[in-house]
Write a protein that holds these residues in place. Structure first.
Motif, PDB file in Angstrom:
ATOM      1  N   PRO A 167       0.806  -1.221   0.000  1.00  0.00           N
ATOM      2  CA  PRO A 167       0.000   0.000   0.000  1.00  0.00           C
ATOM      3  C   PRO A 167       0.846   1.280   0.000  1.00  0.00           C
ATOM      4  O   PRO A 167       0.297   2.372  -0.135  1.00  0.00           O
ATOM      5  CB  PRO A 167      -0.821  -0.116   1.288  1.00  0.00           C
ATOM      6  N   TRP A 178      -6.028  -3.496   4.389  1.00  0.00           N
ATOM      7  CA  TRP A 178      -5.221  -2.928   3.306  1.00  0.00           C
ATOM      8  C   TRP A 178      -5.755  -1.552   2.916  1.00  0.00           C
ATOM      9  O   TRP A 178      -4.998  -0.588   2.767  1.00  0.00           O
ATOM     10  CB  TRP A 178      -5.216  -3.871   2.096  1.00  0.00           C
ATOM     11  N   CYS A 179      -7.070  -1.442   2.750  1.00  0.00           N
ATOM     12  CA  CYS A 179      -7.684  -0.165   2.355  1.00  0.00           C
ATOM     13  C   CYS A 179      -7.421   0.925   3.388  1.00  0.00           C
ATOM     14  O   CYS A 179      -7.090   2.062   3.035  1.00  0.00           O
ATOM     15  CB  CYS A 179      -9.187  -0.330   2.156  1.00  0.00           C
ATOM     16  N   LYS A 180      -7.572   0.592   4.646  1.00  0.00           N
ATOM     17  CA  LYS A 180      -7.344   1.587   5.701  1.00  0.00           C
ATOM     18  C   LYS A 180      -5.883   2.029   5.725  1.00  0.00           C
ATOM     19  O   LYS A 180      -5.590   3.215   5.923  1.00  0.00           O
ATOM     20  CB  LYS A 180      -7.792   1.043   7.049  1.00  0.00           C
ATOM     21  N   ALA A 198      -3.826   2.001   3.085  1.00  0.00           N
ATOM     22  CA  ALA A 198      -3.638   2.829   1.885  1.00  0.00           C
ATOM     23  C   ALA A 198      -4.274   4.206   2.074  1.00  0.00           C
ATOM     24  O   ALA A 198      -3.704   5.221   1.666  1.00  0.00           O
ATOM     25  CB  ALA A 198      -4.219   2.121   0.660  1.00  0.00           C
ATOM     26  N   GLN A 199      -5.425   4.244   2.717  1.00  0.00           N
ATOM     27  CA  GLN A 199      -6.092   5.519   2.983  1.00  0.00           C
ATOM     28  C   GLN A 199      -5.220   6.387   3.890  1.00  0.00           C
ATOM     29  O   GLN A 199      -5.029   7.591   3.638  1.00  0.00           O
ATOM     30  CB  GLN A 199      -7.450   5.248   3.622  1.00  0.00           C
ATOM     31  N   LEU A 224      -4.828   5.262  -1.501  1.00  0.00           N
ATOM     32  CA  LEU A 224      -6.035   4.473  -1.758  1.00  0.00           C
ATOM     33  C   LEU A 224      -6.555   4.759  -3.160  1.00  0.00           C
ATOM     34  O   LEU A 224      -6.950   5.885  -3.462  1.00  0.00           O
ATOM     35  CB  LEU A 224      -7.107   4.803  -0.717  1.00  0.00           C
ATOM     36  N   ALA A 274     -10.648   0.890  -4.843  1.00  0.00           N
ATOM     37  CA  ALA A 274     -10.643   0.408  -3.464  1.00  0.00           C
ATOM     38  C   ALA A 274     -11.559   1.265  -2.595  1.00  0.00           C
ATOM     39  O   ALA A 274     -12.257   0.740  -1.718  1.00  0.00           O
ATOM     40  CB  ALA A 274      -9.219   0.399  -2.918  1.00  0.00           C
ATOM     41  N   ALA A 275     -11.577   2.561  -2.843  1.00  0.00           N
ATOM     42  CA  ALA A 275     -12.488   3.448  -2.113  1.00  0.00           C
ATOM     43  C   ALA A 275     -13.936   3.067  -2.413  1.00  0.00           C
ATOM     44  O   ALA A 275     -14.779   3.046  -1.501  1.00  0.00           O
ATOM     45  CB  ALA A 275     -12.214   4.902  -2.483  1.00  0.00           C
TER      46      ALA A 275
END
Length: 168
Positions: free
Chosen positions: A102, A143-145, A147-148, A153, A157-158
């Motif tokens: 990420p 992973w998303c959190k 990357a955010q 992100l 994914a968002a």
């Protein structure tokens, strides 16, 4: 039971070829060679997606899964361990599904158990994937959190996070 008995060496060699092809597919994002390893009448049991019969039912599913987030962010599918059953022609293994970095070197993944049945001549006649889909959701959310948090992100994914009700 397949009715065939394969030597351990044959199963180990065939599975090494299977893994090499899957790895190449993951690197090139061309999923056809992966699917082409199955017999025309393969039985593919995927507990979250259902049962597919025949290579031409498996092919669009693999393409869609691997080209849609989060599958499109999985970088490889290496086996962590494998057991070879010569009498049934089965290979039972745990596959890792790591996602791309990420942005800070973090490796986030989830695993599944796969049982693949060898048909001979480099072809596989059955695959069953066993896993808890919620573990994959949890890993993808992590992973998303990450990357955010890092500002990396991607839009897809968002959108997935919004669909899952996890967007901030």
């Amino acid at each position: 039971m397949t009715g065939n008995t394969f030597s351990r060496d044959e199963l180990v060699e065939a599975f090494a070829g299977f893994e090499k092809t899957v790895d190449r597919a993951a690197q090139t994002r061309d999923w056809d060679p992966w699917v082409d390893q199955y017999t025309d009448d393969v039985l593919y049991i995927e507990h979250a997606a259902g049962t597919m019969r025949g290579r031409e039912q498996v092919r669009p599913w693999i393409w869609k899964t691997m080209e849609t987030f989060p599958g499109s962010y999985m970088t490889s599918f290496p086996s962590l361990w494998a057991v070879f059953d010569e009498a049934t022609g089965r290979v039972i293994c745990e596959l890792d599904n790591p996602m791309r970095d990420p942005g800070d070197g973090t490796i986030i993944s989830a695993t599944n158990i796969s049982i693949v049945t060898y048909a001979g001549d480099g072809r596989w006649c059955r695959q069953e994937d066993i896993y808890n889909p919620l573990r994959f959701v949890k890993a993808t959310l992590k992973w998303c959190k990450k990357a955010q948090e890092l500002g990396t992100l991607p839009d897809e994914a968002a959108a997935w996070m919004t669909q899952m009700g996890a967007a901030r």
